[in-house]
Scaffold this motif. Structure first.
Motif, PDB file in Angstrom:
ATOM      1  N   ALA A   1      60.092  52.887  55.886  1.00 10.35           N
ATOM      2  CA  ALA A   1      59.745  54.236  55.445  1.00 10.35           C
ATOM      3  C   ALA A   1      58.376  54.298  54.798  1.00 10.35           C
ATOM      4  CB  ALA A   1      60.791  54.743  54.461  1.00 10.35           C
ATOM      5  N   GLY A   2      57.718  53.159  54.684  1.00 12.24           N
ATOM      6  CA  GLY A   2      56.401  53.136  54.066  1.00 12.24           C
ATOM      7  C   GLY A   2      56.435  52.952  52.565  1.00 12.24           C
ATOM      8  N   ASN A   3      57.629  52.778  51.974  1.00  6.52           N
ATOM      9  CA  ASN A   3      57.715  52.507  50.543  1.00  6.52           C
ATOM     10  C   ASN A   3      57.214  51.105  50.255  1.00  6.52           C
ATOM     11  OD1 ASN A   3      59.121  55.040  49.932  1.00  6.52           O
ATOM     12  ND2 ASN A   3      60.839  54.114  51.022  1.00  6.52           N
ATOM     13  N   VAL A   4      56.492  50.955  49.161  1.00 10.55           N
ATOM     14  CA  VAL A   4      55.828  49.686  48.861  1.00 10.55           C
ATOM     15  C   VAL A   4      56.216  49.215  47.469  1.00 10.55           C
ATOM     16  CG1 VAL A   4      53.612  48.531  48.558  1.00 10.55           C
ATOM     17  CG2 VAL A   4      53.889  50.229  50.365  1.00 10.55           C
ATOM     18  N   SER A   5      56.535  47.944  47.361  1.00  9.47           N
ATOM     19  CA  SER A   5      56.677  47.262  46.080  1.00  9.47           C
ATOM     20  C   SER A   5      55.535  46.261  45.967  1.00  9.47           C
ATOM     21  CB  SER A   5      58.022  46.533  45.978  1.00  9.47           C
ATOM     22  OG  SER A   5      59.091  47.459  45.971  1.00  9.47           O
ATOM     23  N   LYS A   6      54.908  46.188  44.781  1.00  8.42           N
ATOM     24  CA  LYS A   6      53.752  45.317  44.591  1.00  8.42           C
ATOM     25  C   LYS A   6      53.963  44.408  43.383  1.00  8.42           C
ATOM     26  CE  LYS A   6      50.145  48.383  46.433  1.00  8.42           C
ATOM     27  NZ  LYS A   6      48.844  49.043  46.130  1.00  8.42           N
ATOM     28  N   THR A   7      53.470  43.208  43.502  1.00  7.93           N
ATOM     29  CA  THR A   7      53.436  42.256  42.393  1.00  7.93           C
ATOM     30  C   THR A   7      52.085  41.562  42.410  1.00  7.93           C
ATOM     31  OG1 THR A   7      55.827  41.895  42.473  1.00  7.93           O
ATOM     32  CG2 THR A   7      54.502  40.213  41.369  1.00  7.93           C
ATOM     33  N   GLU A   8      51.499  41.368  41.229  1.00 13.28           N
ATOM     34  CA  GLU A   8      50.173  40.746  41.132  1.00 13.28           C
ATOM     35  C   GLU A   8      50.292  39.379  40.475  1.00 13.28           C
ATOM     36  OE1 GLU A   8      46.537  41.590  38.230  1.00 13.28           O
ATOM     37  OE2 GLU A   8      46.644  43.094  39.837  1.00 13.28           O
ATOM     38  N   ARG A   9      49.549  38.428  41.012  1.00 13.18           N
ATOM     39  CA  ARG A   9      49.461  37.093  40.433  1.00 13.18           C
ATOM     40  C   ARG A   9      47.988  36.702  40.316  1.00 13.18           C
ATOM     41  NH1 ARG A   9      53.999  37.965  39.424  1.00 13.18           N
ATOM     42  NH2 ARG A   9      55.871  36.707  39.852  1.00 13.18           N
ATOM     43  N   ILE A  10      47.590  36.189  39.136  1.00  8.09           N
ATOM     44  CA  ILE A  10      46.245  35.668  38.907  1.00  8.09           C
ATOM     45  C   ILE A  10      46.299  34.151  39.007  1.00  8.09           C
ATOM     46  CG2 ILE A  10      44.290  35.553  37.324  1.00  8.09           C
ATOM     47  CD1 ILE A  10      44.863  38.342  38.393  1.00  8.09           C
ATOM     48  N   VAL A  11      45.462  33.593  39.887  1.00  7.69           N
ATOM     49  CA  VAL A  11      45.410  32.138  40.070  1.00  7.69           C
ATOM     50  C   VAL A  11      43.956  31.692  39.944  1.00  7.69           C
ATOM     51  CG1 VAL A  11      45.874  30.215  41.623  1.00  7.69           C
ATOM     52  CG2 VAL A  11      47.423  32.178  41.591  1.00  7.69           C
ATOM     53  N   TYR A  12      43.708  30.649  39.108  1.00  3.83           N
ATOM     54  CA  TYR A  12      42.367  30.094  38.924  1.00  3.83           C
ATOM     55  C   TYR A  12      42.268  28.775  39.683  1.00  3.83           C
ATOM     56  CZ  TYR A  12      42.110  33.511  35.170  1.00  3.83           C
ATOM     57  OH  TYR A  12      42.114  34.670  34.455  1.00  3.83           O
ATOM     58  N   TYR A  13      41.306  28.731  40.585  1.00  2.00           N
ATOM     59  CA  TYR A  13      41.075  27.512  41.363  1.00  2.00           C
ATOM     60  C   TYR A  13      39.894  26.754  40.748  1.00  2.00           C
ATOM     61  CZ  TYR A  13      39.341  24.589  45.205  1.00  2.00           C
ATOM     62  OH  TYR A  13      38.861  23.551  45.958  1.00  2.00           O
TER      63      TYR A  13
ATOM     64  N   LEU B   1      34.587  27.683  35.243  1.00  2.75           N
ATOM     65  CA  LEU B   1      35.984  27.493  35.616  1.00  2.75           C
ATOM     66  C   LEU B   1      36.860  27.392  34.380  1.00  2.75           C
ATOM     67  CD1 LEU B   1      35.552  24.940  38.520  1.00  2.75           C
ATOM     68  CD2 LEU B   1      35.807  27.403  38.669  1.00  2.75           C
ATOM     69  N   PRO B   2      38.161  27.672  34.529  1.00  3.49           N
ATOM     70  CA  PRO B   2      39.057  27.564  33.371  1.00  3.49           C
ATOM     71  C   PRO B   2      38.976  26.182  32.727  1.00  3.49           C
ATOM     72  CG  PRO B   2      40.171  28.664  35.173  1.00  3.49           C
ATOM     73  CD  PRO B   2      38.875  28.172  35.720  1.00  3.49           C
ATOM     74  N   GLY B   3      38.927  26.182  31.399  1.00  2.00           N
ATOM     75  CA  GLY B   3      38.896  24.924  30.640  1.00  2.00           C
ATOM     76  C   GLY B   3      37.511  24.358  30.401  1.00  2.00           C
ATOM     77  N   CYS B   4      36.473  24.927  31.002  1.00  2.20           N
ATOM     78  CA  CYS B   4      35.119  24.392  30.864  1.00  2.20           C
ATOM     79  C   CYS B   4      34.430  24.986  29.637  1.00  2.20           C
ATOM     80  CB  CYS B   4      34.294  24.677  32.115  1.00  2.20           C
ATOM     81  SG  CYS B   4      34.867  23.789  33.572  1.00  2.20           S
ATOM     82  N   GLN B   5      33.473  24.225  29.099  1.00  2.00           N
ATOM     83  CA  GLN B   5      32.619  24.689  28.013  1.00  2.00           C
ATOM     84  C   GLN B   5      31.230  24.966  28.570  1.00  2.00           C
ATOM     85  OE1 GLN B   5      32.645  21.688  24.941  1.00  2.00           O
ATOM     86  NE2 GLN B   5      34.483  22.528  23.944  1.00  2.00           N
TER      87      GLN B   5
END
Length: 772
Positions: free
Chosen positions: A502-514, A543-547
């Motif tokens: 029917a065109g109904n949409v469910s969405k979920t977002e995920r943030i991933v750091y490479y 990048l994550p964790g860097c100074q």
């Protein structure tokens, strides 16, 4: 768990209990106890089970999984954990389903026995109760659903009883359906009155439909006549022989179109439809009769035979044949009607989840158009769509609601005969507005990984479309999915979507750091930059964790990004950016920032203010590497030289040349060139005196004008004697009044009339006037 359940016993069951006695009552109580014993089943949700699989197992219907959810007090699937104890109302569900089926059977029986005419309110009550029972069942209100199903059965049975009682009465006919304005007029009435649904119709009563209206006349035996818009008919006779138990009805079509659906044509039941001056003997259950504004009658037969008599002649039309009768003429020979089109869409039992659907069919050779009907009843007694379509084989329909619908179509030939309808196509519309179930198991949100790919997995409803950003993901029959997604270094935003039919949409977002770890510093720009801003903002990401350190100063990072303000001195400035990863890897980048606040120098070769040339070449040089823009168009620069040809328009040409250096400093030169190609105009030229005899001083006066750059100061003339070969030349000067003047001494002995051989007047650009 309980053994007995309080149930509501209708009056007709109480009467039945009186008749069957205590032993029968005991058997029924034992049956109810047996039902109650397995009414609710308690299960523990296993890891390999879903509510859908439980619904299949216990209900036999996967789409009723929400009943389990609601029955146990849950609001969302996500609230149900593995190991949850669930109660499943198996017995109650089956009783409701069985009673809904019994209601449908009783309603069908009632309609077959004529309750749709004689007990329509009860039938409608039964239908409404049955539909409400289905709805309540879906909403999880099972006790109320069973109650409504029982009420539907009772109403349908009462309709049957009431119908059987009324059949002994003399009821003529009723207006069983109406759409729009339908009017009637009895024999002794002169005015038309608006007819109401279920209104009784008697002998000699006229019935008419107005524009965009339709009506259905139903007879005691269930036969129906459907009146199209702008139709007029009179019920000539309706008689019932109580001794012979026969019904005879006669209807005359005065105008418009009537479609007949007869339950039977035998000695007991006869319905005849004719037109003025045309007699018919009908041995068919399905036919169409029409009469147009020219009083031409048409008969189209779709079953059995019809004898058509007029002007002393008879024509018999068989199945899928037609004939026409003009006033005072004999019936034409029977003609073959066109076959119905082959329906492409919708397919039988098709299910749509949106309100707009496309109805397509194969064109029929020789067809002028098509007659299309859409109804919410299989008998097409209540048509939602009833229209003729010319020259097309597709129809877009916006459904007014949800439920079961029926579609059929007939061909119209070039003589406007309508052929038989196609077989009804049943289809369903379920406007689903509920987003599909979607559960993402991995990755976790804000996950930090050191591989270039990540597994995205989870569970969803079967037959949905799964997308991870732009990647299409395969889904297993049980709704599970798993997909390997390619990451880019740094922050990745993954949008996981599930879209149902029917065109109904469910969405979920995920943030991933490479953490690619091969490039720790990602500057927003090149290592060498030019600027004209003293307080320069140096930005970038890591990048994550860097100074990050800039010129030895530790940076505060926001979402792994840095922003450092550098105070620049004129000329070259060096800034060092250093990064260190959690594994100890370091990286350093030297950024060269060149501060230049000086505008570039631009030199352009002399450009005249006036010209008569169509194109003009502009040449110039710049003092440093620059971008040259002339009237918003960039000009190529080679070794700090630039040249371009410019097409000029007549009159003023305003040019703006901008030189922009690498730091963004600009120099702007405005140029104005006036293009004039128009010739001056000689308004008047005089020779005084014009007739000479020798020795005179002749004055020449010329009036001229120029709308452009202006007249030149000097002009020339050449005079001659009319009919002679002598000529005299001289100069003209422009005075302050805008008049050219000059003098000429005529030699002695020269006689005759002077005339201009040549007159030269120019503007400052050399454009020369025409004369004479």
């Amino acid at each position: 768990m309980y053994l007995f359940r309080q149930i509501e016993i209708p009056d007709w069951k109480k009467l039945m209990f009186k008749r069957i006695g205590l032993w029968g009552l005991f058997l029924i109580i034992m049956q109810v106890a047996a039902f109650a014993a397995d009414d609710v089943v308690t299960v523990t949700l296993k890891s390999d089970e879903t509510l859908r699989s439980l619904a299949i197992k216990y209900f036999g219907e996967p789409n009723d999984w929400e009943l389990i959810l609601l029955y146990n007090g849950y609001k969302s699937v996500s609230d149900v954990d593995i190991g949850a104890e669930l109660k499943i109302p198996v017995g109650l569900y089956k009783r409701i389903s069985r009673q809904i089926e019994n209601a449908q059977k009783a309603i069908t029986k009632a309609n077959k026995e004529g309750a749709g005419i004689l007990a329509k309110d009860l039938v409608e009550k039964a239908i409404m109760a049955q539909k409400e029972s289905v709805k309540l069942k879906k909403e999880g209100q099972l006790d109320l659903a069973l109650k409504r199903a029982n009420e539907a059965v009772a109403a349908a049975n009462n309709a049957i009883q009431q119908t059987n009682a009324k059949r002994i009465q003399s009821i003529s006919a009723i207006l069983s359906e109406k759409k729009g304005r339908v009017q009637s007029r009895k024999k002794d009435q002169t005015l038309w009155y608006n007819a109401e649904k279920n209104q009784e119709l008697i002998e000699k009563e006229h019935v008419r439909t107005l524009s965009s209206a339709s009506g259905e006349i139903s007879f005691i035996d269930g036969s129906k006549l459907n009146l199209s818009e702008n139709s007029l008919a009179v019920i000539e006779a309706m008689k019932r022989d109580l001794i012979k138990n026969t019904n005879t009805s006669s209807v005359v079509v005065l105008q418009g179109d009537i479609m007949a659906y007869l339950t039977s044509q035998n000695k007991r039941n006869q319905v005849n439809v004719s037109t003025p001056d045309v007699e018919t003997d009908i041995r068919s259950r399905s036919f169409r009769t029409s009469r147009d504004e020219n009083k031409v009658s048409k008969f189209a037969n779709y079953d059995g035979e019809i004898d058509v008599k007029a002007a002393g002649a008879l024509v018999t039309i068989g199945r899928n044949e037609g004939t026409s009768v003009a006033p005072g003429e004999k019936p034409k020979e029977a003609r073959k009607l066109l076959d119905p089109p082959t329906v492409i869409l919708p397919t039988p039992k098709a299910k749509y989840f949106t309100g707009t659907i496309s109805i397509d069919w194969e064109p029929v050779s020789g067809a002028k158009g098509y007659h299309l009907q859409i109804s919410d009843t299989r008998t097409f007694s209540n048509n939602i769509v009833d229209r003729k379509i010319i020259g097309k084989s597709v129809f877009k329909w916006e459904s007014p609601g949800t439920g079961v619908f029926y579609f059929r179509i007939a061909s119209i030939d070039r003589e406007n005969f309508i052929g038989a309808f196609s077989r009804p196509v049943e289809f369903y519309i379920d406007r689903d507005v509920t987003p599909p179930f979607l559960l993402v198991n991995e990755p976790e949100n804000e996950a930090s990984v050191y591989q270039s790919t990540v597994i995205v997995s989870g569970d969803a409803e079967a037959e949905v479309v799964i997308l991870v950003n732009q990647d299409s993901v395969s889904i297993a029959p049980d709704g599970s999915f798993s997909h390997r997604y390619q990451l880019r270094p740094g922050k990745n935003t993954l949008i996981i979507q599930a879209m149902d039919k029917a065109g109904n949409v469910s969405k979920t977002e995920r943030i991933v750091y490479y953490n690619a770890d091969d490039k720790l510093i990602m500057l927003d720009g090149p290592d060498k930059r030019y600027t004209n801003v003293r307080e320069y903002s140096l930005t970038g990401a890591t990048l994550p964790g860097c100074q990050i350190k800039i010129d030895g100063k530790l940076m505060d990072l926001v979402d792994y990004r840095f922003n450092y303000i550098v105070n620049l001195a004129n000329g070259r400035n060096k800034v060092t950016v250093e990064a260190q990863s959690p594994t100890g890897k370091t990286q350093s980048v030297n950024v060269e920032l060149i501060l230049d606040e000086t505008e570039p120098d631009v030199e352009i070769e002399d450009i005249p203010s006036f010209t008569s040339e169509a194109n003009y070449k502009i040449n110039g040089t710049v003092s440093e590497d620059c971008q040259i823009i002339l009237n918003q168009h960039e000009i190529p620069v080679h070794e700090r030289h630039f040249t371009t040809n410019l097409a000029l328009k007549e009159g003023d040409n305003y040019l703006e040349l901008t030189a922009r250096d690498l730091a963004g400093n600009e120099s702007i030169i405005e140029i104005e060139i006036f293009k004039d190609t128009e010739k001056p105009e000689i308004v008047n030229a005089q020779i005084v005196p014009q007739q000479v005899s020798g020795g005179e001083i002749v004055r020449i006066k010329v009036a001229a004008r120029d709308e452009g750059v202006g007249l030149a100061r000097n002009g020339k003339f050449n005079l001659g004697i009319s009919g002679g070969n002598q000529s005299f030349s001289g100069m003209l000067c422009l005075n302050s009044s805008g008049i050219y003047s000059g003098t000429l001494m005529i030699p002695p002995g020269v006689q005759g009339k002077l005339q201009f051989n040549e007159l030269t007047i120019r503007d400052y650009l050399g454009n020369q006037a025409d004369y004479p």
